[in-house]
Design a protein around this motif. Structure first.
Motif, short mmCIF file in Angstrom:
data_model
loop_
_atom_site.label_atom_id
_atom_site.label_comp_id
_atom_site.label_asym_id
_atom_site.label_seq_id
_atom_site.Cartn_x
_atom_site.Cartn_y
_atom_site.Cartn_z
N GLN A 23 0.84 -1.20 0.00
CA GLN A 23 0.00 0.00 0.00
C GLN A 23 0.88 1.25 0.00
O GLN A 23 1.99 1.24 0.53
CB GLN A 23 -0.92 -0.01 1.23
N GLN A 43 0.84 5.48 0.67
CA GLN A 43 0.15 6.65 1.21
C GLN A 43 0.82 7.90 0.64
O GLN A 43 2.05 7.98 0.54
CB GLN A 43 0.23 6.68 2.74
N TYR A 75 5.18 3.54 -6.27
CA TYR A 75 5.23 4.90 -6.78
C TYR A 75 6.41 5.11 -7.70
O TYR A 75 7.08 6.15 -7.65
CB TYR A 75 5.15 5.95 -5.68
N HIS A 84 -3.19 4.98 -6.48
CA HIS A 84 -2.96 5.67 -5.21
C HIS A 84 -3.15 7.17 -5.36
O HIS A 84 -2.60 7.77 -6.31
CB HIS A 84 -1.55 5.37 -4.70
#
Length: 122
Positions: free
Chosen positions: A1, A3, A31, A111
């Motif tokens: 995950q 953020q 990312y 995301h």
């Protein structure tokens, strides 16, 4: 995950500058590609700029020559330097991230940050 946390929005007069930051945490693979979208009030979201981990960039035509996207991989942070701001740049700006840059064209990015508002007064 992954953020994403954006900072740096605010109110500025036309012709002024702002710098947005987006700091990522979590799986670094998640990312590899990062970008900025914006959504003016009552309008649809548009892609503003993207930057890949190696540093390849893309800009939508309306911001070319005025905005610069960059990233500091050591800090897991992406920046959007916005110069010569215009009232039409007023929008909520969203940071987004995914494993590959291709998905940014369709908006199907996994995301997203919470958004930061940029207001440019005339």
């Amino acid at each position: 995950q992954v953020q994403l946390v954006e900072t740096g929005g605010g109110l500025v007069q036309a012709g002024g500058s702002l710098r947005l930051s987006c700091t990522a945490s979590g799986s670094t693979f998640g990312y590899n590609a990062m970008g900025w979208y914006r959504q003016p009030r009552g309008k649809s979201r548009e892609l503003v700029a993207t930057v890949t981990r190696p540093g390849s960039t893309y800009y939508t035509d309306s911001v070319k020559g005025r905005f610069t996207v960059s990233r500091d991989n050591a800090k897991n942070t992406m920046y959007l330097q916005m110069n010569s701001l215009k009232p039409e740049d007023t929008a909520v700006y969203y940071c987004a991230a995914d494993t590959q840059v291709d998905v940014f064209a369709t908006g199907e990015v996994r995301h997203w940050g919470q958004g930061t508002r940029v207001t440019v007064s005339s």
